[in-house]
Design a protein around this motif. Structure first.
Motif, PDB file in Angstrom:
ATOM      1  N   CYS A 182       0.874  -1.175   0.000  1.00 27.24           N
ATOM      2  CA  CYS A 182       0.000   0.000   0.000  1.00 27.24           C
ATOM      3  C   CYS A 182       0.909   1.222   0.000  1.00 27.24           C
ATOM      4  O   CYS A 182       1.748   1.379   0.898  1.00 27.24           O
ATOM      5  CB  CYS A 182      -0.897  -0.002   1.231  1.00 27.24           C
ATOM      6  SG  CYS A 182      -1.870   1.505   1.446  1.00 27.24           S
ATOM      7  N   VAL A 183       0.784   2.091  -1.006  1.00 28.31           N
ATOM      8  CA  VAL A 183       1.656   3.259  -1.138  1.00 28.31           C
ATOM      9  C   VAL A 183       0.929   4.494  -0.605  1.00 28.31           C
ATOM     10  O   VAL A 183      -0.186   4.815  -1.037  1.00 28.31           O
ATOM     11  CB  VAL A 183       2.083   3.475  -2.598  1.00 28.31           C
ATOM     12  CG1 VAL A 183       3.011   4.685  -2.716  1.00 28.31           C
ATOM     13  CG2 VAL A 183       2.768   2.222  -3.143  1.00 28.31           C
ATOM     14  N   ILE A 184       1.577   5.186   0.324  1.00 28.37           N
ATOM     15  CA  ILE A 184       1.027   6.391   0.944  1.00 28.37           C
ATOM     16  C   ILE A 184       1.947   7.572   0.641  1.00 28.37           C
ATOM     17  O   ILE A 184       3.168   7.458   0.755  1.00 28.37           O
ATOM     18  CB  ILE A 184       0.907   6.223   2.478  1.00 28.37           C
ATOM     19  CG1 ILE A 184       0.074   4.995   2.834  1.00 28.37           C
ATOM     20  CG2 ILE A 184       0.336   7.486   3.108  1.00 28.37           C
ATOM     21  CD1 ILE A 184      -1.382   5.087   2.493  1.00 28.37           C
ATOM     22  N   ASP A 185       1.358   8.717   0.275  1.00 32.39           N
ATOM     23  CA  ASP A 185       2.130   9.921  -0.019  1.00 32.39           C
ATOM     24  C   ASP A 185       2.642  10.533   1.284  1.00 32.39           C
ATOM     25  O   ASP A 185       1.891  11.093   2.067  1.00 32.39           O
ATOM     26  CB  ASP A 185       1.263  10.927  -0.771  1.00 32.39           C
ATOM     27  CG  ASP A 185       2.029  12.177  -1.176  1.00 32.39           C
ATOM     28  OD1 ASP A 185       3.249  12.257  -0.930  1.00 32.39           O
ATOM     29  OD2 ASP A 185       1.404  13.096  -1.746  1.00 32.39           O
ATOM     30  N   GLY A 186       3.955  10.426   1.517  1.00 29.10           N
ATOM     31  CA  GLY A 186       4.531  10.934   2.752  1.00 29.10           C
ATOM     32  C   GLY A 186       4.718  12.437   2.785  1.00 29.10           C
ATOM     33  O   GLY A 186       5.090  12.991   3.820  1.00 29.10           O
ATOM     34  N   ALA A 187       4.481  13.130   1.664  1.00 26.80           N
ATOM     35  CA  ALA A 187       4.642  14.582   1.623  1.00 26.80           C
ATOM     36  C   ALA A 187       3.462  15.314   2.239  1.00 26.80           C
ATOM     37  O   ALA A 187       3.539  16.515   2.500  1.00 26.80           O
ATOM     38  CB  ALA A 187       4.846  15.047   0.185  1.00 26.80           C
ATOM     39  N   ASP A 188       2.386  14.618   2.486  1.00 27.57           N
ATOM     40  CA  ASP A 188       1.191  15.230   3.052  1.00 27.57           C
ATOM     41  C   ASP A 188       1.411  15.552   4.526  1.00 27.57           C
ATOM     42  O   ASP A 188       2.397  15.142   5.139  1.00 27.57           O
ATOM     43  CB  ASP A 188      -0.004  14.281   2.881  1.00 27.57           C
ATOM     44  CG  ASP A 188      -1.336  15.003   2.828  1.00 27.57           C
ATOM     45  OD1 ASP A 188      -1.375  16.205   3.184  1.00 27.57           O
ATOM     46  OD2 ASP A 188      -2.339  14.381   2.434  1.00 27.57           O
ATOM     47  N   ASP A 189       0.482  16.263   5.116  1.00 23.62           N
ATOM     48  CA  ASP A 189       0.508  16.565   6.545  1.00 23.62           C
ATOM     49  C   ASP A 189       0.593  15.267   7.345  1.00 23.62           C
ATOM     50  O   ASP A 189      -0.031  14.265   6.987  1.00 23.62           O
ATOM     51  CB  ASP A 189      -0.766  17.344   6.906  1.00 23.62           C
ATOM     52  CG  ASP A 189      -0.914  17.538   8.393  1.00 23.62           C
ATOM     53  OD1 ASP A 189      -1.616  16.716   9.017  1.00 23.62           O
ATOM     54  OD2 ASP A 189      -0.311  18.475   8.921  1.00 23.62           O
TER      55      ASP A 189
END
Length: 209
Positions: A182-189
């Motif tokens: 599962c890929v999560i965008d780490g640039a988000d809050d």
């Protein structure tokens, strides 16, 4: 009840360690028994090997030697921590596992992926049930990692080129093992990242419990 084995992966400074801790706290608040661990490490023997591979000059070990050290640490970790906890019905959350070895040793310092996978099959034989990949811009991640100023900076010292290669490699790996990644965008809050991680893990637990 069978347990769950969940891993976090990502480049250095991606925030995966923070997200692993946040997830563990939320799952414990839900009433789950959780074991939060890390690699290399997670058992007495593996923690001793951790100091060998994460400290010192970048050229301290060849990639082949690192593969053997990481595999030895992982085997001890698996025997003493991961498998007993999963068998007891607990949720094991691990900061890095074999996918990091596939990348950092198997890809970055020569075409050694085949050796990594052979040793993994022979000595480990276990993949995570779910892998959360925290995706992060390499320059941002490296700046975060270097700002920590710990003794464990050996891989950060290889520089941004390695981080760029690792990011691409991890994303490629997420396609190769799409059934568990599962890929999560780490640039988000940070809180939004945490909510996305929790939602993905909660769905997995509900589906496979």
């Amino acid at each position: 009840m069978s347990g769950h084995f969940i891993t976090f992966e990502g480049i250095d400074g991606s925030g995966k360690s923070t997200q692993a801790k946040l997830l563990a706290a939320r799952l414990q608040a839900d009433g789950h028994e959780v074991v939060l661990t890390r690699e290399p490490g997670g058992s007495v023997g593996a923690e001793e090997i951790r100091a060998l591979v994460l400290e010192g000059n970048p050229d301290r070990w060849s990639a082949e030697t690192e593969i053997l050290l990481f595999t030895a640490a992982r085997r001890d970790h698996l025997e003493r921590t991961i498998l007993p906890a999963v068998a007891a019905g607990k949720i094991v959350i691990c900061d890095r596992f074999a996918d990091s070895t596939r990348m950092y040793q198997g890809l970055s310092r020569g075409d050694l992926r085949g050796i990594v996978d052979q040793l993994h099959s022979l000595m480990i034989g276990r993949e995570p049930d779910l892998t959360v990949l925290i995706d992060m811009d390499p320059a941002t991640g490296l700046a975060r990692a270097k700002s920590r100023q710990t003794a464990e900076e050996r891989f950060e010292d290889f520089g941004q080129a390695l981080q760029e290669q690792m990011r691409k490699g991890f994303l490629d790996l997420s396609n190769e093992f799409s059934d568990r990644f599962c890929v999560i965008d780490g640039a988000d809050d940070m809180d939004r990242v945490s909510n996305a991680v929790y939602a993905a893990v909660a769905h997995h637990i509900e589906a496979f419990s």
